[in-house]
Design a protein around this motif. Structure first.
Motif, PDB file in Angstrom:
ATOM      1  N   THR A  15       0.825  -1.206   0.000  1.00  0.00           N
ATOM      2  CA  THR A  15       0.000   0.000   0.000  1.00  0.00           C
ATOM      3  C   THR A  15       0.856   1.251   0.000  1.00  0.00           C
ATOM      4  N   LEU A  18       2.228   1.730  -3.461  1.00  0.00           N
ATOM      5  CA  LEU A  18       1.153   2.176  -4.338  1.00  0.00           C
ATOM      6  C   LEU A  18       0.871   3.674  -4.158  1.00  0.00           C
ATOM      7  N   PHE A  19       0.822   4.136  -2.924  1.00  0.00           N
ATOM      8  CA  PHE A  19       0.582   5.551  -2.677  1.00  0.00           C
ATOM      9  C   PHE A  19       1.755   6.405  -3.147  1.00  0.00           C
ATOM     10  N   LEU A  22       1.248   6.753  -6.862  1.00  0.00           N
ATOM     11  CA  LEU A  22       0.172   7.724  -7.112  1.00  0.00           C
ATOM     12  C   LEU A  22       0.647   9.151  -6.872  1.00  0.00           C
ATOM     13  N   ALA A  23       1.427   9.358  -5.831  1.00  0.00           N
ATOM     14  CA  ALA A  23       1.951  10.692  -5.550  1.00  0.00           C
ATOM     15  C   ALA A  23       2.861  11.170  -6.683  1.00  0.00           C
ATOM     16  N   VAL A  25       2.759  10.222  -9.829  1.00  0.00           N
ATOM     17  CA  VAL A  25       1.934  10.503 -11.009  1.00  0.00           C
ATOM     18  C   VAL A  25       1.242  11.849 -10.864  1.00  0.00           C
ATOM     19  N   TRP A  26       0.631  12.097  -9.713  1.00  0.00           N
ATOM     20  CA  TRP A  26      -0.085  13.360  -9.526  1.00  0.00           C
ATOM     21  C   TRP A  26       0.866  14.551  -9.497  1.00  0.00           C
ATOM     22  N   ALA A  33      -3.195  11.466 -16.081  1.00  0.00           N
ATOM     23  CA  ALA A  33      -4.249  10.951 -15.200  1.00  0.00           C
ATOM     24  C   ALA A  33      -5.568  11.662 -15.470  1.00  0.00           C
ATOM     25  N   SER A  49      -3.875  19.039  -8.070  1.00  0.00           N
ATOM     26  CA  SER A  49      -3.136  17.787  -8.283  1.00  0.00           C
ATOM     27  C   SER A  49      -1.870  17.745  -7.439  1.00  0.00           C
ATOM     28  N   ALA A  53      -1.034  15.081  -4.556  1.00  0.00           N
ATOM     29  CA  ALA A  53       0.235  14.348  -4.526  1.00  0.00           C
ATOM     30  C   ALA A  53       0.841  14.385  -3.126  1.00  0.00           C
ATOM     31  N   HIS A  56      -1.174  11.974  -0.962  1.00  0.00           N
ATOM     32  CA  HIS A  56      -0.842  10.581  -1.246  1.00  0.00           C
ATOM     33  C   HIS A  56       0.538  10.219  -0.699  1.00  0.00           C
TER      34      HIS A  56
END
Length: 67
Positions: A15, A18-19, A22-23, A25-26, A33, A49, A53, A56
Motif C-alpha cells: 500500500t 502504491l501511494f 500515485l503521488a 503521477v499526480w 491521469a 493535483s 500528490a 498521497h
C-alpha cells in the motif's frame, strides 16, 4: 511473527508503494491521469493535483512507518 502480522506487513508495504506511485503521477504527470477522465489541465487543476500528490505521499509515509 504470526501469519496475521506478516500479512499486514506485506500489505502495508504494498500500500505504501502504491501511494508513492500515485503521488509521483499526480506530481509529475497529472495531465495523463486527468486525460483519462476527460478533464483539461489548467493552473487550478495543477494546484489541486500537487496537493493531492502531497496527501498521497503522506499516506504512503504513514503506511510505510506502520509496517
Amino acid at each position: 511473527m504470526n501469519t496475521v502480522s506478516l500479512q499486514f506487513h506485506r500489505l502495508s508495504i504494498f500500500t505504501a508503494l502504491l501511494f508513492f506511485v500515485l503521488a509521483a503521477v499526480w506530481m509529475f504527470i497529472p495531465e495523463k491521469a486527468l486525460a483519462g477522465w476527460g478533464v483539461g489541465f489548467n493552473d487550478a487543476v495543477g494546484l489541486v493535483s500537487r496537493r493531492a500528490a502531497a496527501m498521497h505521499a503522506g499516506i504512503g509515509v504513514m503506511f510505510w512507518l506502520v509496517r
